[in-house]
Design a protein around this motif. Structure first.
Motif, PDB file in Angstrom:
ATOM      1  N   GLU A 205      -4.391  42.315  33.528  1.00 42.56           N
ATOM      2  CA  GLU A 205      -3.203  43.149  33.752  1.00 42.56           C
ATOM      3  C   GLU A 205      -3.068  44.222  32.676  1.00 42.56           C
ATOM      4  N   GLU A 206      -3.329  43.854  31.426  1.00 43.69           N
ATOM      5  CA  GLU A 206      -3.225  44.817  30.325  1.00 43.69           C
ATOM      6  C   GLU A 206      -4.254  45.931  30.474  1.00 43.69           C
ATOM      7  N   LEU A 207      -5.467  45.539  30.887  1.00 47.02           N
ATOM      8  CA  LEU A 207      -6.530  46.541  31.058  1.00 47.02           C
ATOM      9  C   LEU A 207      -6.189  47.539  32.158  1.00 47.02           C
TER      10      LEU A 207
ATOM     11  N   GLY B  45      -7.944  54.864  29.961  1.00 45.77           N
ATOM     12  CA  GLY B  45      -9.341  55.147  29.630  1.00 45.77           C
ATOM     13  C   GLY B  45     -10.238  53.954  29.919  1.00 45.77           C
ATOM     14  N   LEU B  46      -9.880  53.210  30.960  1.00 48.06           N
ATOM     15  CA  LEU B  46     -10.633  52.009  31.315  1.00 48.06           C
ATOM     16  C   LEU B  46     -12.114  52.320  31.513  1.00 48.06           C
ATOM     17  N   GLU B  47     -12.960  51.502  30.894  1.00 50.43           N
ATOM     18  CA  GLU B  47     -14.401  51.731  30.980  1.00 50.43           C
ATOM     19  C   GLU B  47     -15.105  50.576  31.687  1.00 50.43           C
ATOM     20  N   GLU B  48     -16.285  50.868  32.154  1.00 47.37           N
ATOM     21  CA  GLU B  48     -17.104  49.915  32.903  1.00 47.37           C
ATOM     22  C   GLU B  48     -17.340  48.620  32.122  1.00 47.37           C
ATOM     23  N   ASN B  49     -17.688  48.756  30.829  1.00 48.48           N
ATOM     24  CA  ASN B  49     -18.033  47.575  30.038  1.00 48.48           C
ATOM     25  C   ASN B  49     -16.846  46.619  29.861  1.00 48.48           C
TER      26      ASN B  49
ATOM     27  N   ILE C  47     -14.731  41.145  31.289  1.00 49.01           N
ATOM     28  CA  ILE C  47     -13.757  40.195  31.826  1.00 49.01           C
ATOM     29  C   ILE C  47     -14.342  39.441  33.025  1.00 49.01           C
ATOM     30  N   PHE C  48     -15.183  40.134  33.812  1.00 48.02           N
ATOM     31  CA  PHE C  48     -15.857  39.466  34.937  1.00 48.02           C
ATOM     32  C   PHE C  48     -16.729  38.320  34.414  1.00 48.02           C
TER      33      PHE C  48
ATOM     34  N   PRO D   9     -13.851  51.810  37.937  1.00 43.27           N
ATOM     35  CA  PRO D   9     -13.710  50.474  37.339  1.00 43.27           C
ATOM     36  C   PRO D   9     -12.350  49.841  37.627  1.00 43.27           C
ATOM     37  N   LEU D  10     -11.306  50.675  37.816  1.00 44.43           N
ATOM     38  CA  LEU D  10      -9.972  50.145  38.069  1.00 44.43           C
ATOM     39  C   LEU D  10      -9.917  49.362  39.380  1.00 44.43           C
TER      40      LEU D  10
END
Length: 280
Positions: free
Chosen positions: A33-35, A40-44, A49-50, A102-103
Motif C-alpha cells: 500500500e505504501e509503495l 516514482g515507483l520502480e520495477e525493482n 515485494i513479489f 509497475p503500479l
C-alpha cells in the motif's frame, strides 16, 4: 472482520508461530500500500515485494502443514491443496508489463493479498485453529492424567529405569535385594489374560531386556520373577535378584516393610547404571 492490513484479534489462531507469520504477512500488505503512493515507483521495488511474498508463502504454508500433521487435521488434504493453488496463482501474476506500468502489477499483488485475508486467514486458518485448540485441550488433559499416574507409580514402585512404548521399568524403593525392579504395563485394567499376542510378545521382550540389564549390572546368582495382575488393576512383573550369600536365598520373596530408604540420588544413579545395560 477487516480487509485492511491491520491485525484483527479474530485472525488469531492461538498458534504463536502462525500468528507471528500472519502479522508479517500484514506488514507485506502495508508495504504494498505504501509503495502505491510512491510516484516514482520502480520495477525493482515491485519485484522485491513479489519475491518477498513468494518466499513468505513457501515458509508459512510449510509451517501450517507441520501443525496439521501434528494434530492429524481432518481437512489436511483440501487445506494443502488450497496452499498449492494460492502459491500457483500468485506465481502466475503477469509480471511482463512491470517495466511499462509497475503500479498495475503492484495493484494486482495488493488485491491478491487482500483476498488471502478473507478467503484463507479468516476461513481456512480459523478452522485449523479450532481443531488445534481442541487438540491442545485433549493433549493437556492427557498430560495431566499421565503426570498423576506417574506420581502414583513412583510412590508405589520407585525410580524409572527406562520407558518403552508399552512398559515402564522401575527400580524399587526396597533394595533389600540389590537391583530389585518391576516392569509395569502402562495401560491399567489390562491383566495378563487380556493381552493380545502382540502385546504379550512386546511385554515379554521388554521383560527379558530388563532381566538381562539387571544380570549385567549386578551379576546375581538368580532372578526371581513374580507376576501380579490383580493389584491396582495394573499388570506388572517383579524381578528380584537373589544372591547365594544372602540368608533368604532359596526362599520366596516377601515385601520388607522395614527396608532402608536411600537418598533419591542414589536410586537415580543405580537406575542409570541399569539403563546403560538395557538393550532390546
Amino acid at each position: 472482520m477487516s480487509l485492511t492490513f491491520e491485525w484483527d484479534e479474530e485472525m488469531a489462531t492461538g498458534i504463536e508461530a502462525i500468528d507471528v507469520q500472519h502479522k508479517n504477512f500484514l506488514e507485506l500488505g502495508k508495504k504494498a500500500e505504501e509503495l502505491m503512493k510512491d510516484k516514482g515507483l520502480e520495477e525493482n521495488q515491485v519485484t522485491e515485494i513479489f519475491n518477498s511474498v513468494t518466499d513468505y508463502f513457501e515458509r508459512h504454508f510449510k509451517e501450517e502443514e507441520s501443525v496439521m500433521d501434528e494434530i492429524r487435521y481432518k481437512r489436511i488434504t483440501p487445506h494443502k491443496e488450497c496452499h498449492q493453488e494460492l502459491l500457483s496463482k500468485f506465481r502466475s501474476i503477469d509480471m511482463s508489463g512491470i517495466k511499462e506500468d509497475p503500479l498495475m502489477v503492484l495493484i494486482e499483488i495488493k488485491s491478491f493479498l487482500q483476498d488471502i485475508i478473507w478467503n484463507h486467514i479468516y476461513e481456512n486458518d480459523r478452522d485449523l485453529a479450532r481443531e488445534y485448540r481442541r487438540y491442545q485441550k485433549l493433549f493437556k488433559h492427557m498430560e495431566e492424567s499421565r503426570q498423576v499416574e506417574r506420581a502414583e507409580n513412583e510412590k508405589k514402585f520407585g525410580v524409572i529405569i527406562k520407558e518403552d512404548n508399552m512398559t515402564i521399568a522401575y527400580l524399587m524403593w526396597d533394595q533389600t535385594y540389590r537391583g530389585n525392579a518391576v516392569l509395569v504395563n502402562k495401560e491399567k485394567g489390562t491383566g495378563f489374560l487380556k493381552l493380545s499376542t502382540l502385546e504379550y510378545n512386546t511385554f515379554r521382550n521388554d521383560l527379558f531386556a530388563l532381566m538381562k540389564a539387571i544380570q549385567k549390572t549386578f551379576n546375581p546368582d538368580d532372578i526371581e520373577m513374580l507376576s501380579i495382575g490383580d493389584v491396582d488393576k495394573q499388570f506388572c512383573v517383579h524381578l528380584v535378584p537373589k544372591y547365594k550369600d544372602d540368608p533368604e536365598y532359596g526362599k520366596i520373596y516377601v515385601n520388607h516393610e522395614d527396608f532402608e530408604r536411600w537418598p533419591r540420588e542414589e536410586y537415580e544413579k543405580l537406575a542409570a547404571e541399569i539403563s546403560e545395560n538395557y538393550k532390546i
